[in-house]
Design a protein around this motif. Structure first.
Motif, mmCIF file in Angstrom:
data_model
loop_
_atom_site.group_PDB
_atom_site.id
_atom_site.type_symbol
_atom_site.label_atom_id
_atom_site.label_comp_id
_atom_site.label_asym_id
_atom_site.label_seq_id
_atom_site.Cartn_x
_atom_site.Cartn_y
_atom_site.Cartn_z
ATOM 1 N N PRO A 164 0.928 -1.160 0.007
ATOM 2 C CA PRO A 164 -0.064 0.001 0.114
ATOM 3 C C PRO A 164 0.953 1.471 0.029
ATOM 4 O O PRO A 164 1.929 1.239 0.614
ATOM 5 N N SER A 165 0.360 2.402 -0.538
ATOM 6 C CA SER A 165 1.090 3.477 -0.786
ATOM 7 C C SER A 165 1.313 4.045 0.641
ATOM 8 O O SER A 165 0.686 4.070 1.586
ATOM 9 N N ALA A 166 2.682 4.499 0.836
ATOM 10 C CA ALA A 166 3.235 5.226 2.110
ATOM 11 C C ALA A 166 3.308 4.020 3.197
ATOM 12 O O ALA A 166 3.786 4.464 4.230
ATOM 13 N N SER A 167 3.326 2.706 2.969
ATOM 14 C CA SER A 167 3.638 2.003 3.831
ATOM 15 C C SER A 167 4.985 1.657 4.187
ATOM 16 O O SER A 167 5.548 0.792 5.073
ATOM 17 N N VAL A 168 5.747 1.592 3.082
ATOM 18 C CA VAL A 168 7.025 1.444 2.908
ATOM 19 C C VAL A 168 7.806 2.838 3.426
ATOM 20 O O VAL A 168 7.585 3.949 2.659
ATOM 21 N N ARG A 169 8.778 2.888 4.509
ATOM 22 C CA ARG A 169 9.072 4.051 4.936
ATOM 23 C C ARG A 169 10.484 4.355 5.252
ATOM 24 O O ARG A 169 11.155 3.208 5.499
ATOM 25 N N VAL A 170 11.118 5.377 5.257
ATOM 26 C CA VAL A 170 12.437 5.488 5.979
ATOM 27 C C VAL A 170 12.328 6.654 7.029
ATOM 28 O O VAL A 170 11.651 7.910 6.740
ATOM 29 N N ILE A 171 12.776 6.485 8.097
ATOM 30 C CA ILE A 171 12.640 7.197 9.284
ATOM 31 C C ILE A 171 14.045 7.728 9.512
ATOM 32 O O ILE A 171 15.152 7.010 9.790
ATOM 33 N N TRP A 172 14.192 9.074 9.681
ATOM 34 C CA TRP A 172 15.402 9.908 9.973
ATOM 35 C C TRP A 172 15.208 10.507 11.451
ATOM 36 O O TRP A 172 14.298 10.855 11.786
ATOM 37 N N THR A 173 16.319 10.497 12.101
ATOM 38 C CA THR A 173 16.308 10.916 13.623
ATOM 39 C C THR A 173 17.031 12.287 13.647
ATOM 40 O O THR A 173 18.237 12.564 13.431
ATOM 41 N N GLY A 174 15.900 13.151 14.024
ATOM 42 C CA GLY A 174 16.350 14.464 14.559
ATOM 43 C C GLY A 174 16.584 14.605 15.931
ATOM 44 O O GLY A 174 16.885 13.619 16.647
ATOM 45 N N SER A 175 16.134 15.750 16.351
ATOM 46 C CA SER A 175 16.438 16.271 17.932
ATOM 47 C C SER A 175 15.624 17.560 18.222
ATOM 48 O O SER A 175 15.122 18.324 17.425
ATOM 49 N N ILE A 176 15.511 17.751 19.694
ATOM 50 C CA ILE A 176 14.783 18.629 20.119
ATOM 51 C C ILE A 176 15.566 20.080 19.576
ATOM 52 O O ILE A 176 14.963 21.154 19.433
ATOM 53 N N VAL A 177 16.849 19.897 19.416
ATOM 54 C CA VAL A 177 17.648 21.118 19.067
ATOM 55 C C VAL A 177 17.237 21.783 17.729
ATOM 56 O O VAL A 177 17.546 22.784 17.435
ATOM 57 N N VAL A 178 16.606 20.752 16.857
ATOM 58 C CA VAL A 178 16.066 21.315 15.531
ATOM 59 C C VAL A 178 15.080 22.564 15.928
ATOM 60 O O VAL A 178 15.140 23.766 15.454
ATOM 61 N N ASP A 179 14.263 22.370 16.867
ATOM 62 C CA ASP A 179 13.318 23.457 17.168
ATOM 63 C C ASP A 179 13.845 24.560 17.970
ATOM 64 O O ASP A 179 13.606 25.926 17.773
ATOM 65 N N LEU A 180 14.851 24.178 18.932
ATOM 66 C CA LEU A 180 15.130 25.165 19.920
ATOM 67 C C LEU A 180 16.475 25.793 19.577
ATOM 68 O O LEU A 180 16.733 27.236 20.136
ATOM 69 N N SER A 181 17.445 25.415 18.793
ATOM 70 C CA SER A 181 18.665 25.955 18.542
ATOM 71 C C SER A 181 19.350 25.846 17.307
ATOM 72 O O SER A 181 20.511 26.371 17.015
ATOM 73 N N ALA A 182 18.372 25.488 16.162
ATOM 74 C CA ALA A 182 19.042 25.398 14.842
ATOM 75 C C ALA A 182 19.126 26.902 14.549
ATOM 76 O O ALA A 182 18.341 27.866 14.767
ATOM 77 N N PRO A 183 20.424 27.441 13.807
ATOM 78 C CA PRO A 183 20.537 28.710 13.393
ATOM 79 C C PRO A 183 19.503 29.311 12.426
ATOM 80 O O PRO A 183 18.947 28.366 11.832
ATOM 81 N N LYS A 184 19.025 30.406 12.427
ATOM 82 C CA LYS A 184 18.140 31.037 11.447
ATOM 83 C C LYS A 184 18.253 30.770 10.098
ATOM 84 O O LYS A 184 19.539 30.978 9.372
ATOM 85 N N GLY A 185 17.357 30.014 9.410
ATOM 86 C CA GLY A 185 17.811 29.829 8.108
ATOM 87 C C GLY A 185 18.447 28.485 7.882
ATOM 88 O O GLY A 185 18.535 28.026 6.751
#
Length: 328
Positions: A164-185
């Protein structure tokens, strides 16, 4: 303020080891599977009847983890029989090891339902580099998983054609820092070509890089029915903080959750039926929900550049493509 609060105090998880549907006949790869979130994921997928490849550099640690997982009582109430779990040798910080790992996998398997790009490193000693001389967090968190995913893409595409469409997936691991401290842009390519002496900044850049790669893969393979997503697993008690000053884990301990909660985030990202192919490239928050309001500057950075104005995200994917080219 509401989103920040919910990052530290998320709503209850919806998919856990007790209610995950049977995964009999499905095949999974979990990188970094012998500790932390990866161990919990391998345990849950195995107990749900899936065939799990625990990918990592240490066979000794992997076999110990596999033996422990097989010895545990079943907790899944929807699966009556465990699956299988095997070791897959790979060192994400050495690009030379990745094609051999894929060759080993594809010699035994003709399908791959979900690839969990789970392994990562945080704040190693300053000056740490990979076998190819890249800053270690960039190599382990981004370049290695990108090459691994690209080499596995034909198998993912083949699986998607009969799923079924979208049942095969690739999951990448981010972090809370993406929201809190990634530089502008988002970081510029220069930030990756000439890494900072501040290892936390390099870590933040690599975690945003994981989202960039998720978005790039969604554009590359979404038309094949493959769903690519990034996720912030949550604030967890894992070995990821082992390189930080000893005081850090003590200070943040009241805000940390056990590693199985990070697995719940990954489970929702991998199996939620709420998600469709149109959600490709989006960002998931603990313990399983789409980010309702990602930073506008980061979304702008992920523009594909179809109009000739590629943002930092699209440029980063091109940067990674260049650096893995000799190892494909």
């Amino acid at each position: 303020m509401g989103i920040t609060w919910s990052l530290f105090f998320p709503p209850p998880p919806n998919i856990t080891e007790r209610n995950l549907q049977s995964q009999n006949g499905k095949v999974f790869i979990v990188t970094g599977g012998y500790s932390g979130i990866g161990f919990e994921l391998c345990k849950i997928l195995y107990q749900a009847g899936g065939k799990v490849y625990l990918a990592g550099r240490s066979e000794e640690k992997a076999q110990a983890a596999i033996a422990e997982i097989k010895s545990l009582p079943l907790k899944n109430t929807l699966s009556t029989e465990a699956g299988d779990i095997l070791f897959l040798s790979i060192s994400l910080d050495d690009l030379k090891t990745i094609k051999p790992a894929v060759d080993t996998f594809t010699a035994s398997e003709s399908r791959l339902d979900v690839l969990f790009n789970n392994a990562g490193v945080s704040n190693p000693p300053q000056g740490s580099v990979s076998s190819q001389g890249h800053e270690l967090q960039l190599a382990t968190n981004c370049l290695g998983p990108h090459l691994f995913t690209q080499l596995l893409l034909p198998t993912l595409q083949k699986t998607a054609r009969s799923s079924p469409s979208a049942s095969v997936r690739v999951i990448w691991t981010g972090s809370i820092v993406v929201d809190l401290s990634a530089p502008k842009g988002g970081p510029s390519i220069a930030d990756f070509e000439q890494p900072s002496t501040d290892q936390q900044r390099n870590y933040t850049n690599s975690k945003l890089g994981n989202w960039y790669l998720a978005k790039g893969l969604a554009e590359q393979a979404g038309g094949d029915g493959i769903l690519s997503l990034a996720q912030n697993p949550g604030n967890l008690k894992t070995a990821l903080v082992r390189h930080m000053p000893a005081i850090v884990p003590i200070i943040v301990r009241p805000l940390l959750y056990s590693a199985n909660y990070g697995a719940y985030t990954a489970l929702w990202t991998a199996f939620s039926k709420e998600l469709t192919i149109d959600d490709g490239g989006k960002y998931v928050l603990p313990w399983g929900r789409l980010h309702p309001s990602p930073r506008a500057d980061l979304l702008e950075a992920m523009k594909s550049g179809e109009d000739g104005t590629a943002g930092n995200g699209a440029k980063f994917v091109e940067f990674c493509d260049r650096h893995i080219g000799d190892f494909r």
